[in-house]
Each structure stands twice: as structure tokens, then as C-alpha cells.
Design a protein around this motif. Structure first.
Motif, mmCIF file in Angstrom:
data_model
loop_
_atom_site.group_PDB
_atom_site.id
_atom_site.type_symbol
_atom_site.label_atom_id
_atom_site.label_comp_id
_atom_site.label_asym_id
_atom_site.label_seq_id
_atom_site.Cartn_x
_atom_site.Cartn_y
_atom_site.Cartn_z
ATOM 1 N N GLY A 141 0.789 -1.229 0.000
ATOM 2 C CA GLY A 141 0.000 0.000 0.000
ATOM 3 C C GLY A 141 0.810 1.262 0.000
ATOM 4 N N GLY A 142 2.108 1.239 0.187
ATOM 5 C CA GLY A 142 2.922 2.452 0.103
ATOM 6 C C GLY A 142 2.843 3.295 1.355
ATOM 7 N N GLY A 143 3.060 4.648 1.202
ATOM 8 C CA GLY A 143 3.256 5.507 2.365
ATOM 9 C C GLY A 143 2.011 6.045 2.980
ATOM 10 N N GLY A 144 0.833 5.667 2.626
ATOM 11 C CA GLY A 144 -0.385 6.209 3.211
ATOM 12 C C GLY A 144 -0.587 5.825 4.632
ATOM 13 N N GLY A 145 0.014 4.752 5.046
ATOM 14 C CA GLY A 145 -0.084 4.313 6.430
ATOM 15 C C GLY A 145 -1.315 3.515 6.759
ATOM 16 N N GLY A 146 -2.295 3.424 5.851
ATOM 17 C CA GLY A 146 -3.475 2.620 6.159
ATOM 18 C C GLY A 146 -3.219 1.140 5.989
ATOM 19 N N GLU A 147 -3.883 0.346 6.775
ATOM 20 C CA GLU A 147 -3.724 -1.110 6.688
ATOM 21 C C GLU A 147 -4.769 -1.702 5.756
ATOM 22 O OE1 GLU A 147 -3.774 -2.909 10.475
ATOM 23 O OE2 GLU A 147 -1.968 -1.865 11.191
ATOM 24 N N SER A 148 -4.327 -2.688 4.917
ATOM 25 C CA SER A 148 -5.250 -3.392 4.005
ATOM 26 C C SER A 148 -5.452 -4.832 4.475
ATOM 27 C CB SER A 148 -4.680 -3.420 2.569
ATOM 28 O OG SER A 148 -4.497 -2.123 2.073
ATOM 29 N N ALA A 149 -6.659 -5.344 4.393
ATOM 30 C CA ALA A 149 -6.944 -6.728 4.815
ATOM 31 C C ALA A 149 -6.448 -7.716 3.747
ATOM 32 C CB ALA A 149 -8.448 -6.927 5.028
ATOM 33 N N VAL A 150 -5.833 -8.807 4.203
ATOM 34 C CA VAL A 150 -5.371 -9.862 3.292
ATOM 35 C C VAL A 150 -6.575 -10.712 2.885
ATOM 36 C CG1 VAL A 150 -3.893 -11.871 3.019
ATOM 37 C CG2 VAL A 150 -3.133 -9.914 4.384
ATOM 38 N N PRO A 151 -6.831 -10.861 1.567
ATOM 39 C CA PRO A 151 -8.019 -11.661 1.178
ATOM 40 C C PRO A 151 -7.844 -13.128 1.561
ATOM 41 C CG PRO A 151 -6.687 -11.122 -0.762
ATOM 42 C CD PRO A 151 -6.118 -10.312 0.399
ATOM 43 N N ALA A 152 -8.884 -13.703 2.032
ATOM 44 C CA ALA A 152 -8.835 -15.117 2.444
ATOM 45 C C ALA A 152 -8.734 -16.021 1.218
ATOM 46 C CB ALA A 152 -10.074 -15.477 3.255
ATOM 47 N N ALA A 153 -7.913 -17.047 1.351
ATOM 48 C CA ALA A 153 -7.779 -18.018 0.265
ATOM 49 C C ALA A 153 -9.095 -18.764 0.077
ATOM 50 C CB ALA A 153 -6.662 -19.011 0.564
ATOM 51 N N PRO A 154 -9.455 -19.049 -1.178
ATOM 52 C CA PRO A 154 -10.716 -19.788 -1.387
ATOM 53 C C PRO A 154 -10.603 -21.198 -0.826
ATOM 54 C CG PRO A 154 -9.477 -19.650 -3.433
ATOM 55 C CD PRO A 154 -8.772 -18.755 -2.446
ATOM 56 N N PRO A 155 -11.669 -21.730 -0.337
ATOM 57 C CA PRO A 155 -11.615 -23.099 0.217
ATOM 58 C C PRO A 155 -11.316 -24.102 -0.897
ATOM 59 C CG PRO A 155 -13.892 -22.388 0.002
ATOM 60 C CD PRO A 155 -13.043 -21.185 -0.302
ATOM 61 N N PRO A 156 -10.610 -25.181 -0.585
ATOM 62 C CA PRO A 156 -10.329 -26.183 -1.614
ATOM 63 C C PRO A 156 -11.609 -26.811 -2.128
ATOM 64 C CG PRO A 156 -9.824 -27.063 0.559
ATOM 65 C CD PRO A 156 -10.133 -25.588 0.749
ATOM 66 N N PRO A 157 -11.611 -27.191 -3.407
ATOM 67 C CA PRO A 157 -12.835 -27.811 -3.939
ATOM 68 C C PRO A 157 -13.071 -29.166 -3.283
ATOM 69 C CG PRO A 157 -11.028 -28.017 -5.507
ATOM 70 C CD PRO A 157 -10.545 -27.109 -4.401
ATOM 71 N N PRO A 158 -14.304 -29.577 -3.161
ATOM 72 C CA PRO A 158 -14.561 -30.901 -2.565
ATOM 73 C C PRO A 158 -14.022 -31.999 -3.468
ATOM 74 C CG PRO A 158 -16.556 -30.008 -3.558
ATOM 75 C CD PRO A 158 -15.532 -28.903 -3.594
ATOM 76 N N PRO A 159 -13.586 -33.109 -2.892
ATOM 77 C CA PRO A 159 -13.076 -34.207 -3.723
ATOM 78 C C PRO A 159 -14.173 -34.730 -4.637
ATOM 79 C CG PRO A 159 -13.461 -34.961 -1.480
ATOM 80 C CD PRO A 159 -13.633 -33.458 -1.464
#
Length: 548
Positions: free
Chosen positions: A21-39
Motif C-alpha cells: 500500500g505504500g506511504g499512506g499508512g493505512g492497513e489493508s486486509a489480506v483476502p482469504a484463500a478460497p476453500p479447496p474444492p470438494p473431492p
């Protein structure tokens, strides 16, 4: 340890987040990984079942196979079999994807149905099951039935190995049948029986494993490997058929890579009234000898044709280079070395090109000595010896067996003759050659009762210490329960080259109605046995002649 790991991971996450995000100082949320597909859902296996035949005799071996089964997921498959009904069959061998069983003993005249459930599972809850039904026929009488055929078979060539011969690749018994016998048709077809079920068992109950294209008229001779020495490699197995009404020797080949294996006619030789053929007995020979009815003997040169240049001959050029037309039915031809007094082995210091021949005349019951005394490529009749039947009754030759050749000893011919009447006279005459002088001697065995239909050779009465190759002789009777075995009595220390002598015959029971017989490998590969065909019932029975 768990706490150290946790903080190391947390620090890594903080560092990764602060770098975004650079020098703005704001925090960004890390996107959650998609759940694995069902077998994917498990796909159950598909069972495919086959049986070595639909009908069996009491105590016969058979195989139920599931080897054609499949699983779309590629899972490891497990197989099981459960008998549902009928007298209990015994599992004799658990194979990969198959089961070898022995049919139960069923009383004579009774047929019983057995039912089995065959299942396959993939270990993940998937399964498939199929019910298999077979019938078992009881029997009575000597021996053990191993097959039943409709139309019945005439057994022609056995699969038991002969001493001094090479395995040409065919393991089956050759038989003929007349599909339209009821319509008085003489057209014949050729069948093969004797499919290897497993590494330790053989199945004579069906003829589905091999097929021969074409039909035949009046088959006089069928032989494995007859032309092999002349033609060389054919890319597979080969056999020859002499048809007298067609005036042809027909040559069939097939590749063992075909499924099913189909023998097709690759080439043929036109020759008048053929009744016996012998291929080359020496690698330097480029000819075969053909015996002819009411004519004599022809020498036919054969040159292999290899159109692709790959060393595999698929046809040949042939030409008759000499004919001995003496009006004789020389229907058994035996290449040999004749006595020096009759025909020299060398002329002017050179080995004679054409081998000496002892031929059997089926019309006159005579032994005919034939040779080329001048080495000019021309045969002549040198001596004629009556077969010593020691009988005043007219006798007809039923069958002839010979062993040996110009480079293989011992050399002898066994000739089976009969008056053709059940209570008439029958003879076995053994014509032997001395290994030293090459002179000919005859030994005659006489009996009455039962018209003989076949003469067989093989180690029937047991394996002898240090010598498993000395063959006995067996005569099968068609009109009597009693057949005969003549034991080879060469002493154990004599060696296989010793000229044989045979003991007086022992009787053994094969039942009434035998039509043909051959020497064959037993179903478990351990012994040489007699297979007998009974045309009235279509049965093929395995018979073991008695030993000491």
C-alpha cells in the motif's frame, strides 16, 4: 516449539502486510484463500466376468475371471467369489483377478447347476457384483472327461513334446470336425483345443482360443512346423495341411499377437494325390518330400519369399524337382541313412544330396527303400521288404509313427495293422535300424479283439531316472474296452540313442466307442497322457495308461 512456530508465522504476516500500500499508512486486509474444492465423488468399479466354458464335467478344472474389470478412478481393485448354490466347488488357485476352481463330483447321468457371485471393490465403498452360472455333468467309466463338443472332434495332432523335436510355438491339440455330417458332407474344418488357463493348468474344454480360416476336403495330414526348417521364421506359429481331394499342401501362419488368434492360408503347393509330407531334416536342404497315393514320391524345392526384407517369410516359391512315379501309395515317408550295401551315403567322396528314404506302401503292406545311388538328383526304388505281419489274413494299415532322421538316432518306424474285424487279427510291427550298420529288423506283436483306431508314442508309463525321453507305444481300440500299452524296455543306463525294444503289451480300459486319440500334456503340465475322442457322445477323455 508450537509457540515459536506461531510467532515466526505471525511476524511473517505482519511484514507482508506492512509492505503493501505504500506511504499512506493505512492497513489493508489480506483476502482469504478460497476453500479447496470438494473431492470428486468416487466412481464405483465396473465388473466384467468371463468363464473358461459354460459346462464342465465332474472334477474338471475351470476358471472364472474378472480381469476385464475396470475402475475410472484408477483405484486398486479387490476381487472375491462366493458360491451361492449347487454342490461345493473347490478353489484350487487364487489368481490376480481370477479364480481357478475344481468342479464337484456329480453322479453319472446327472447335470447340476452351480451359481457364484463374483464381486469387485475399490476400497472406497464402490463395488460391483455379477452372478455366474455354470453346469456340471456327471460321468462314469474310465479316465476323466475334459471336454465335450458338438459336432464331435477327430483328434489329429497331440501337443506332447517328441524327443529330438523343437517346440514350434503351438501348444494346442489339432483336431478336425465335419459340421454337416448329417447331410453326408465331407467338408472339414480344423479346431485347436488346449488353452493355457494359468501357469499350472491347461484347458481342453473349448476351441475358442484359436481359429482357422477356411474349409478342407479329405484331410490326409496335419503337421506343426513341417516347413519351418525350409522357410525359417514366419513371424508366428505355423502348420501345414495336406488335402488329397484338393491336391494341395496348404500352409497356414498366424501371429501370437492377434486376439483372438486367427490362422490364415499364406501359401500352398499344388501336387497330385498327396498323403504325407516331411520337411527338411538338415539346414542345407531346400526341399521337402511328399508321398503320393498310387504314384510314389515327389521332391519339392521351397524357397522362402521375404517381401519386406525383415527376415520374416510370409510366402514361398515352389517347384517339383523330381518325381518317382512307381504306382505306389507311399503314405509314410521316413528320411534316413540306408545300409551301405543298398545305397552309399557318399558318392565320389561327396555326401549324397537326397537322403535315403524308407517309405511305407499302404496298398501292398511293404517297406520300400529309396535312394539316389549316383547323386544325380534322381531317386530309385532299391529294395522292397514285406511288412512281417505273420498273418495269412488281409491286413490294412491303420496308423504309422516314426522317430529319427539322417542325423538323429535311434531310427525306427511303428506300423499298426488290422484285419478290420472286432474278433479278427491285429498287429504292431516295429521296424528298427541298427545305429552301426543301418540294417533293418522287424519285431511283430499280435493280438485279437477290438479294432484299433490309433497308434501313439510318448513317455506314458512313468518318468525313468536320468532319462525322460524314451517313448512307449500305445494302441487305442474302438470296439473293445481294452487298449494296449507297450513299454519301452531300454535299460536305464543305455541312453536315449539306444534302439528301443518293447515289452509285451499291458491292457488298460478306455471304454467302448473311441474314434481317435493323441498324446497330450496333462491338464496340470506334469505328465504325458492320452486324449481319446468318443464321436457318439462328443466327449474328450484323459486316460493314463498303467505303469509298473
Amino acid at each position: 516449539m508450537m509457540r515459536v512456530a506461531f510467532f515466526a508465522l505471525f511476524g511473517a504476516v505482519i511484514l507482508a502486510a506492512s509492505g503493501c500500500g505504500g506511504g499512506g499508512g493505512g492497513e489493508s486486509a489480506v483476502p482469504a484463500a478460497p476453500p479447496p474444492p470438494p473431492p470428486p465423488p468416487n466412481i464405483p468399479p465396473v465388473l466384467q466376468v468371463s468363464v473358461s466354458a459354460d459346462q464342465f464335467f465332474s472334477d474338471e478344472l475351470f476358471v472364472i475371471s474378472a480381469r476385464g474389470s475396470s475402475d475410472a478412478d484408477g483405484d486398486l481393485l479387490n476381487y472375491s467369489i462366493t458360491q451361492i448354490s449347487g454342490s461345493s466347488a473347490e478353489i484350487t488357485d487364487g489368481l490376480i483377478g481370477a479364480f481357478e476352481l475344481q468342479a464337484p463330483s456329480i453322479p453319472a447321468g446327472r447335470i447340476e447347476e452351480l451359481a457364484f457371485d463374483v464381486s469387485v471393490t475399490d476400497g472406497k465403498g464402490g463395488s460391483d457384483t455379477e452372478r455366474v452360472r455354470v453346469s456340471v455333468r456327471g460321468f462314469s467309466g474310465p479316465g476323466r472327461p475334459v471336454g465335450i463338443f458338438d459336432p464331435p472332434l477327430t483328434l489329429i495332432v497331440g501337443n506332447a513334446p517328441r524327443p529330438g523335436t523343437v517346440n514350434r510355438g503351438l501348444r494346442e491339440v489339432i483336431a478336425t470336425r465335419t459340421p454337416n455330417a448329417a447331410a453326408n458332407s465331407s467338408t472339414q474344418t480344423i479346431s485347436f483345443i488346449g488353452e493355457p488357463l494359468t501357469s499350472s493348468s491347461f484347458d481342453y474344454s473349448n476351441d475358442r482360443n484359436l481359429r482357422v480360416d477356411g474349409t478342407f476336403g479329405d484331410i490326409q495330414f496335419v503337421g506343426y512346423g513341417t516347413l519351418s526348417s525350409n522357410i525359417g521364421a514366419s513371424g508366428g506359429s505355423e502348420f501345414s495341411v495336406l488335402s488329397e481331394t484338393e491336391d494341395k499342401l496348404r500352409w497356414f501362419i498366424a501371429s501370437r499377437n492377434d486376439d483372438p488368434i486367427v490362422f490364415s492360408e499364406a501359401d500352398n503347393i499344388s501336387i497330385t494325390d498327396p498323403c504325407h509330407v516331411v520337411g527338411a531334416t538338415d539346414s542345407s536342404q531346400d526341399f521337402i518330400l511328399v508321398g503320393q497315393r498310387n504314384r510314389g514320391l515327389s521332391v519339392v524345392r521351397i524357397v522362402a519369399v521375404d517381401p519386406d526384407g525383415d527376415g520374416i517369410a510370409v510366402e514361398f516359391d515352389d517347384s517339383v524337382i523330381y518325381s518317382l512315379d512307381v504306382g505306389r501309395s507311399l503314405c509314410h515317408v521316413f528320411p534316413t541313412v540306408l545300409p551301405e550295401r543298398v545305397s552309399p551315403e557318399f558318392v565320389n567322396g561327396d555326401l549324397v544330396d537326397l537322403p535315403g528314404v524308407i517309405a511305407v506302401d499302404f496298398d501292398t503292406n511293404e517297406i520300400v527303400l529309396i535312394g539316389d545311388t549316383t547323386d544325380n538328383g534322381a531317386y530309385e526304388v532299391l529294395e522292397v521288404i514285406p511288412i512281417d505281419t505273420q498273418s495269412t489274413e488281409p491286413m490294412k494299415i491303420v496308423d504309422v509313427f516314426s522317430r529319427g532322421n539322417p542325423s538323429l538316432v535311434p531310427r525306427y518306424i511303428a506300423i499298426l495293422l488290422t484285419s478290420g474285424i472286432h474278433d479278427g487279427e491285429h498287429r504292431l510291427v516295429v521296424v528298427s535300424q541298427s545305429n552301426d550298420t543301418k540294417e533293418i529288423s522287424q519285431e511283430t506283436f499280435s493280438w485279437s479283439g477290438g479294432v484299433p483306431v490309433a497308434l501313439l508314442s510318448g513317455p506314458f508309463v512313468g518318468v525313468r531316472p536320468n532319462d525322460q525321453t524314451r517313448p512307449d507305444l500305445v494302441v487305442i481300440s474302438g470296439t473293445s474296452e481294452q487298449s494296449l500299452v507297450f513299454e519301452n524296455t531300454v535299460p536305464e543306463e543305455s541312453g536315449v540313442a539306444t534302439v528301443p525294444s518293447f515289452a509285451a503289451p499291458k491292457l488298460f480300459d478306455v471304454g467302448i466307442g473311441a474314434g481317435s486319440a493323441v498324446a497330450a500334456i496333462s491338464e496340470n503340465y506334469t505328465d504325458t497322457v492320452v486324449l481319446v475322442s468318443f464321436p457318439d457322445t462328443g466327449e474328450i477323455r484323459e486316460i493314463r495308461p498303467p505303469g509298473d
